[in-house]
Design a protein around this motif. Structure first.
Motif, PDB file in Angstrom:
ATOM      1  N   CYS A 107       0.857  -1.193   0.000  1.00  0.00           N
ATOM      2  CA  CYS A 107       0.000   0.000   0.000  1.00  0.00           C
ATOM      3  C   CYS A 107       0.883   1.229   0.000  1.00  0.00           C
ATOM      4  O   CYS A 107       1.425   1.602  -1.035  1.00  0.00           O
ATOM      5  CB  CYS A 107      -1.000  -0.007   1.148  1.00  0.00           C
ATOM      6  N   SER A 108       1.072   1.859   1.139  1.00  0.00           N
ATOM      7  CA  SER A 108       1.818   3.111   1.148  1.00  0.00           C
ATOM      8  C   SER A 108       2.394   3.380   2.525  1.00  0.00           C
ATOM      9  O   SER A 108       2.433   4.527   2.946  1.00  0.00           O
ATOM     10  CB  SER A 108       0.903   4.256   0.742  1.00  0.00           C
ATOM     11  N   LEU A 117       3.284  13.190   4.542  1.00  0.00           N
ATOM     12  CA  LEU A 117       2.546  12.181   3.780  1.00  0.00           C
ATOM     13  C   LEU A 117       3.328  11.806   2.518  1.00  0.00           C
ATOM     14  O   LEU A 117       4.059  12.612   1.983  1.00  0.00           O
ATOM     15  CB  LEU A 117       1.162  12.720   3.408  1.00  0.00           C
ATOM     16  N   PRO A 119       4.586  11.130  -1.225  1.00  0.00           N
ATOM     17  CA  PRO A 119       4.308  11.761  -2.519  1.00  0.00           C
ATOM     18  C   PRO A 119       3.569  10.791  -3.437  1.00  0.00           C
ATOM     19  O   PRO A 119       3.537   9.584  -3.188  1.00  0.00           O
ATOM     20  CB  PRO A 119       5.704  12.051  -3.066  1.00  0.00           C
ATOM     21  N   ALA A 120       2.993  11.342  -4.498  1.00  0.00           N
ATOM     22  CA  ALA A 120       2.169  10.522  -5.393  1.00  0.00           C
ATOM     23  C   ALA A 120       2.954   9.345  -5.973  1.00  0.00           C
ATOM     24  O   ALA A 120       2.436   8.228  -6.044  1.00  0.00           O
ATOM     25  CB  ALA A 120       1.607  11.398  -6.512  1.00  0.00           C
ATOM     26  N   TRP A 121       4.206   9.570  -6.359  1.00  0.00           N
ATOM     27  CA  TRP A 121       4.930   8.477  -7.021  1.00  0.00           C
ATOM     28  C   TRP A 121       5.152   7.301  -6.081  1.00  0.00           C
ATOM     29  O   TRP A 121       5.230   6.165  -6.515  1.00  0.00           O
ATOM     30  CB  TRP A 121       6.252   8.964  -7.627  1.00  0.00           C
ATOM     31  N   LYS A 123       3.103   6.130  -3.977  1.00  0.00           N
ATOM     32  CA  LYS A 123       1.870   5.350  -3.897  1.00  0.00           C
ATOM     33  C   LYS A 123       1.519   4.706  -5.237  1.00  0.00           C
ATOM     34  O   LYS A 123       0.589   3.931  -5.328  1.00  0.00           O
ATOM     35  CB  LYS A 123       0.715   6.268  -3.448  1.00  0.00           C
ATOM     36  N   PRO A 125       1.296   2.402  -8.422  1.00  0.00           N
ATOM     37  CA  PRO A 125       1.534   0.965  -8.637  1.00  0.00           C
ATOM     38  C   PRO A 125       2.832   0.693  -9.400  1.00  0.00           C
ATOM     39  O   PRO A 125       3.508  -0.306  -9.141  1.00  0.00           O
ATOM     40  CB  PRO A 125       0.312   0.522  -9.452  1.00  0.00           C
ATOM     41  N   ARG A 128       5.783   0.911  -6.972  1.00  0.00           N
ATOM     42  CA  ARG A 128       5.704  -0.139  -5.948  1.00  0.00           C
ATOM     43  C   ARG A 128       6.113  -1.495  -6.497  1.00  0.00           C
ATOM     44  O   ARG A 128       6.708  -2.297  -5.801  1.00  0.00           O
ATOM     45  CB  ARG A 128       4.301  -0.167  -5.338  1.00  0.00           C
TER      46      ARG A 128
ATOM     47  N   GLU B  21       5.454  18.133  -3.310  1.00  0.00           N
ATOM     48  CA  GLU B  21       4.321  18.374  -4.176  1.00  0.00           C
ATOM     49  C   GLU B  21       3.106  18.522  -3.274  1.00  0.00           C
ATOM     50  O   GLU B  21       3.202  18.247  -2.085  1.00  0.00           O
ATOM     51  CB  GLU B  21       4.130  17.226  -5.161  1.00  0.00           C
ATOM     52  N   VAL B  23       0.153  17.866  -1.113  1.00  0.00           N
ATOM     53  CA  VAL B  23      -0.250  16.655  -0.419  1.00  0.00           C
ATOM     54  C   VAL B  23      -1.624  16.200  -0.926  1.00  0.00           C
ATOM     55  O   VAL B  23      -1.853  15.036  -1.197  1.00  0.00           O
ATOM     56  CB  VAL B  23      -0.286  16.902   1.089  1.00  0.00           C
ATOM     57  N   ILE B  55      -5.420  -1.941   1.734  1.00  0.00           N
ATOM     58  CA  ILE B  55      -4.685  -2.878   0.881  1.00  0.00           C
ATOM     59  C   ILE B  55      -5.647  -3.607  -0.049  1.00  0.00           C
ATOM     60  O   ILE B  55      -5.379  -3.756  -1.246  1.00  0.00           O
ATOM     61  CB  ILE B  55      -3.888  -3.879   1.750  1.00  0.00           C
ATOM     62  N   ILE B  58      -6.867  -1.272  -2.833  1.00  0.00           N
ATOM     63  CA  ILE B  58      -5.833  -1.045  -3.849  1.00  0.00           C
ATOM     64  C   ILE B  58      -5.673  -2.299  -4.713  1.00  0.00           C
ATOM     65  O   ILE B  58      -5.592  -2.219  -5.938  1.00  0.00           O
ATOM     66  CB  ILE B  58      -4.497  -0.649  -3.181  1.00  0.00           C
ATOM     67  N   GLU B  62      -6.147  -2.837  -8.761  1.00  0.00           N
ATOM     68  CA  GLU B  62      -5.084  -3.360  -9.618  1.00  0.00           C
ATOM     69  C   GLU B  62      -5.514  -4.623 -10.354  1.00  0.00           C
ATOM     70  O   GLU B  62      -4.957  -4.955 -11.391  1.00  0.00           O
ATOM     71  CB  GLU B  62      -3.824  -3.638  -8.787  1.00  0.00           C
ATOM     72  N   TYR B  73      -5.209   6.980  -5.480  1.00  0.00           N
ATOM     73  CA  TYR B  73      -4.937   6.470  -4.135  1.00  0.00           C
ATOM     74  C   TYR B  73      -6.043   6.859  -3.172  1.00  0.00           C
ATOM     75  O   TYR B  73      -6.512   6.035  -2.389  1.00  0.00           O
ATOM     76  CB  TYR B  73      -3.605   7.036  -3.660  1.00  0.00           C
TER      77      TYR B  73
END
Lengths: 198, 122
Positions: A107-108, A117, A119-121, A123, A125, A128, B21, B23, B55, B58, B62, B73
């Motif tokens: 997950c993240s 928190l 960053p977008a990258w 999270k 897929p 990851r 960036e 949030v 989880i 997500i 996927e 997300y």
């Protein structure tokens, strides 16, 4: 999928969120003031500077560095950094022989008290899954070229363990103060997708 | 709750935002984030309960053969929050769907993320 998902699939996400907020506030389960404080804190106050201060202290205080590597959660709590997702922090140290990079494949998971928190990258897929299979290629794409003989270790964060990278101190920074060093340290370096340069 | 410190907004000790960036890209994302943090702090669910739902949300995205939309997300985050609040009997899925449909029926101009200007002065 159960009802909560299937019955709401066609409803715009902002309305699903608003419905949740309204119902939970009406039932006294969420205090809007507390909620706003959380949002403000994470938007404005909790950010990678916390982690940068930890790194700068480790670079200048060998005893702190040893405590940090032995017990990450305990050592960063000395500086006042604790909170959700900060439990079970494990710090991994970069050297010229080994470069560490962190991911959460499921997950993240991310050390929020130190880095804010994710960053977008982080999270995404693609990051990851790919950073585990082909870390050198992914790091190259993110602008980090490591010497061929540097070993790359990928650490998969989970609810049990959050990893945090202690980057290498750049050369020619012997005269820098702790605050000046902290200003050099970036979030990306503490995830391991960049290095710190002076 | 969270560790906070006083630090400079400008100058060498300011947070390294240059490689940062935003949030939250949209207001509903920050609301969803705040809801989870508040409910977790009040003990409405454990972090592990929420994380397990996140989880699976997500993973469900996927596993779609032809994703209907771009990966989000926070969309998975909201799905996980719905699951955990329904599972822990804080709300029912009918309550949620009913309220969201009511919100969708508001007159034009009222269907955006609105009126979150709670008083911060205390």
């Amino acid at each position: 999928m159960n009802n909560a998902q299937s019955s709401s699939d066609r409803i715009p996400i902002n309305l699903r969120t608003e419905a949740l907020e309204q119902l939970l506030v009406e039932r006294g389960l969420v205090d809007p003031q507390v909620m706003d404080t959380f949002i403000k804190t994470y938007e404005k106050d909790v950010g990678p500077l916390n982690g940068a201060q930890v790194v700068a202290k480790a670079w200048t205080d060998p005893e702190f560095k040893q405590r940090l590597l032995d017990d990450g959660t305990g050592a960063v709590a000395e500086l006042g950094f604790k909170g959700p997702q900060g439990e079970h922090l494990v710090v991994v140290e970069n050297s010229s022989a080994v470069h560490n990079v962190v991911v959460c494949t499921l997950c993240s998971c991310y050390p929020w008290p130190l880095l804010g928190l994710p960053p977008a990258w982080y999270k995404d897929p693609a990051y990851r899954s790919r950073v585990v299979r082909e870390p050198r290629t992914v790091l190259n794409e993110m602008g980090l070229e490591l010497p061929k003989d540097t070993e790359i270790t990928v650490w998969d964060s989970s609810s049990e363990v959050r990893f945090f990278v202690l980057p290498q101190r750049p050369s020619d920074t012997e005269k820098f103060s702790e605050a000046e060093l902290a200003a050099l340290v970036t979030r990306d370096a503490m995830v391991g997708v960049a290095q710190v340069s002076a | 709750m969270t560790a906070t410190i006083d630090f400079d907004i400008d100058g060498p000790a300011a947070p390294p935002r240059s490689n940062g960036e935003l949030v939250f890209e949209e207001p509903w994302q920050s609301r969803a984030f705040g809801l989870v943090m508040s409910l977790h702090e009040s003990g409405a669910f454990t972090w592990e309960e929420f994380r397990a739902e996140l989880i699976s949300a997500i993973a469900a995205w996927e596993e779609q053969e032809t994703p209907s939309e771009e990966y989000s997300y926070y969309q998975c985050w909201v799905t996980a929050l719905e699951q955990v609040t329904v599972h822990n009997e804080l709300v029912t899925s009918d309550d949620l769907a009913g309220r969201a449909r009511d919100l969708a029926l508001r007159p034009a101009g009222h269907d955006h993320d609105h009126d979150h200007d709670h008083d911060h002065d205390h």
